[in-house]
Design an enzyme around this catalytic site. Structure first.
Site, PDB file in Angstrom:
ATOM      1  CG  HIS A  22      -1.872  -1.166   1.227  1.00 28.69           C
ATOM      2  ND1 HIS A  22      -2.084  -1.941   2.345  1.00 28.69           N
ATOM      3  CD2 HIS A  22      -2.652  -1.684   0.246  1.00 28.69           C
ATOM      4  CE1 HIS A  22      -2.961  -2.885   2.053  1.00 28.69           C
ATOM      5  NE2 HIS A  22      -3.317  -2.752   0.788  1.00 28.69           N
ATOM      6  CD  GLU A  25      -0.587   0.335   4.660  1.00 28.69           C
ATOM      7  OE1 GLU A  25       0.171  -0.655   4.776  1.00 28.69           O
ATOM      8  OE2 GLU A  25      -1.824   0.241   4.582  1.00 28.69           O
ATOM      9  NE  ARG A  64      -6.159  -0.100   1.298  1.00 29.16           N
ATOM     10  CZ  ARG A  64      -5.673  -0.703   2.386  1.00 29.16           C
ATOM     11  NH1 ARG A  64      -4.861  -0.048   3.179  1.00 29.16           N
ATOM     12  NH2 ARG A  64      -6.009  -1.946   2.684  1.00 29.16           N
ATOM     13  NE  ARG A  72      -8.449  -6.986   1.428  1.00 29.51           N
ATOM     14  CZ  ARG A  72      -7.553  -6.430   2.222  1.00 29.51           C
ATOM     15  NH1 ARG A  72      -6.258  -6.527   1.921  1.00 29.51           N
ATOM     16  NH2 ARG A  72      -7.909  -5.788   3.316  1.00 29.51           N
ATOM     17  CG  HIS A 117       0.793  -4.094   5.260  1.00 28.38           C
ATOM     18  ND1 HIS A 117       0.046  -3.598   4.222  1.00 28.38           N
ATOM     19  CD2 HIS A 117       1.251  -5.301   4.859  1.00 28.38           C
ATOM     20  CE1 HIS A 117       0.038  -4.478   3.231  1.00 28.38           C
ATOM     21  NE2 HIS A 117       0.769  -5.519   3.593  1.00 28.38           N
ATOM     22  CE1 TYR A 165      -5.494  -9.326   3.480  1.00 26.78           C
ATOM     23  CE2 TYR A 165      -7.417  -9.531   4.901  1.00 26.78           C
ATOM     24  CZ  TYR A 165      -6.116  -9.125   4.701  1.00 26.78           C
ATOM     25  OH  TYR A 165      -5.425  -8.534   5.727  1.00 26.78           O
ATOM     26  CD  GLU A 179      -1.415  -3.646   9.218  1.00 23.79           C
ATOM     27  OE1 GLU A 179      -1.450  -2.443   8.865  1.00 23.79           O
ATOM     28  OE2 GLU A 179      -1.671  -4.591   8.453  1.00 23.79           O
ATOM     29  CE1 TYR A 289      -8.329  -2.801   5.687  1.00 24.64           C
ATOM     30  CE2 TYR A 289      -8.631  -3.423   7.973  1.00 24.64           C
ATOM     31  CZ  TYR A 289      -7.976  -3.572   6.767  1.00 24.64           C
ATOM     32  OH  TYR A 289      -6.964  -4.495   6.644  1.00 24.64           O
TER      33      TYR A 289
END
Length: 318
Positions: A22, A25, A64, A72, A117, A165, A179, A289
């Site tokens: 992304h 990030e 992103r 995904r 991430h 995913y 993360e 999200y």
């Protein structure tokens, strides 16, 4: 995961570190660019560690993604899609990543991918597991958690028949997500960067020890397993009508009990959690999200016994 017989795994020789899956990030972007210039920090004897910028167009624009979420589209349909000018950029990029580091599920795939991430949620330094059967990664997580103690390092298991995913790291034999937050999108924070860097260091140290023949004894590990996603309250026009309650905000990994405040309307009405058992929210109020209609994820806290781990020796023919 309950047997006491040692699990034997092949040596891990090819490792990739993904940043910029992304593009906004920035901790992973920053570290990968640094390691591309000087990769001494991530090299270990007998190990090839490759830093890789996963979504360079999104990184350039500090967004992103360009057309769709790269994290995904590593499913069989996307990876097998015939390319054309109309194919989304991230789908074409996924196919390219699969050619370089895969093929997904194949014997020539990279042994291990760390996928870096950032989150706007207060998740700390979290390790994300794809499944509960990868004893190599679970033993690595146990090692990292011990190395970081007393600093918390939650383990998040995303194994679920409907909610899992197809991630970029899933092209490897042993995928793990890293993360780290809270960090705003498009921003760098020294403390978050340092925590991510330490996680990668300890992870690579584990790989090196494993490759030298060190065995790892059975252990017990705590993890948070995904249960379901929770959306914001909405009206008939699908507009959000309440925000995350102050009592829940920044409380990732802390218990949410029946009757606890969950959302708050602009009129001052508190919406309570009406479940019948305690859950542990994470990705609470994650900025990325909102588009996915997700206020937080409910998890179940569990402890698992992990069998001992040893490197599988290759028998030489006489």
């Amino acid at each position: 995961m309950t047997s006491c017989q040692a699990v034997q795994e092949a040596a891990v020789r090819r490792v990739a570190v993904f940043g910029g899956t992304h593009g906004n990030e920035l901790s992973g972007v920053f570290l990968v660019k640094y390691w591309q210039e000087d990769g001494t920090e991530i090299q270990r004897p007998g190990l090839e560690a490759r830093p890789f910028l996963a979504n360079p167009r999104a990184v350039e624009k500090c967004c992103r993604y360009i057309d769709c979420d790269l994290n995904r589209v590593f499913d069989a349909a996307s990876l097998g899609k015939e390319g054309s000018e109309e194919t989304p950029y991230e789908v074409r990029r996924a196919q390219e990543i699969n050619r370089i580091f895969g093929p997904k599920g194949g014997p020539e795939a990279y042994d291990l991918i760390f996928d870096l991430h950032n989150t706007t949620a207060n998740m700390g330094g979290t390790l994300i597991l794809e499944n509960s059967r990868d004893d190599f990664i679970i033993q690595m997580c146990h090692y990292i958690k011990a190395a970081l103690a007393p600093e918390s390092c939650p383990v998040f298991l995303i194994e679920h028949p409907d909610l899992k995913y197809a991630t970029s790291r899933s092209v490897s034999k042993h995928p793990v997500g890293v993360e780290v937050g809270p960090q705003p999108q498009g921003v760098l924070r020294a403390d978050i960067l340092d925590r991510m860097r330490k996680i990668i260091k300890h992870g690579l140290d584990f790989v090196h020890l494993f490759n030298t023949g060190k065995g790892f004894p059975p252990c017990t590990i705590e993890a948070y397993k995904i249960m379901e996603k929770v959306d914001y309250p909405r009206n008939k026009n699908n507009e959000i009508t309440a925000v995350v309650h102050p009592n829940l905000q920044d409380k990732d990994w802390q218990p949410l009990r029946p009757g606890d405040p969950m959302f708050l309307t602009l009129e001052g009405k508190t919406i309570l959690y009406e479940g019948d058992h305690t859950v542990y929210p994470t990705f609470v109020n994650e900025a990325a999200y909102y588009e996915k209609n997700q206020a937080f994820i409910k998890t179940h806290h569990q402890r698992s016994l992990i069998p001992p781990l040893a490197m599988r020796r290759i028998k030489l023919s006489s």
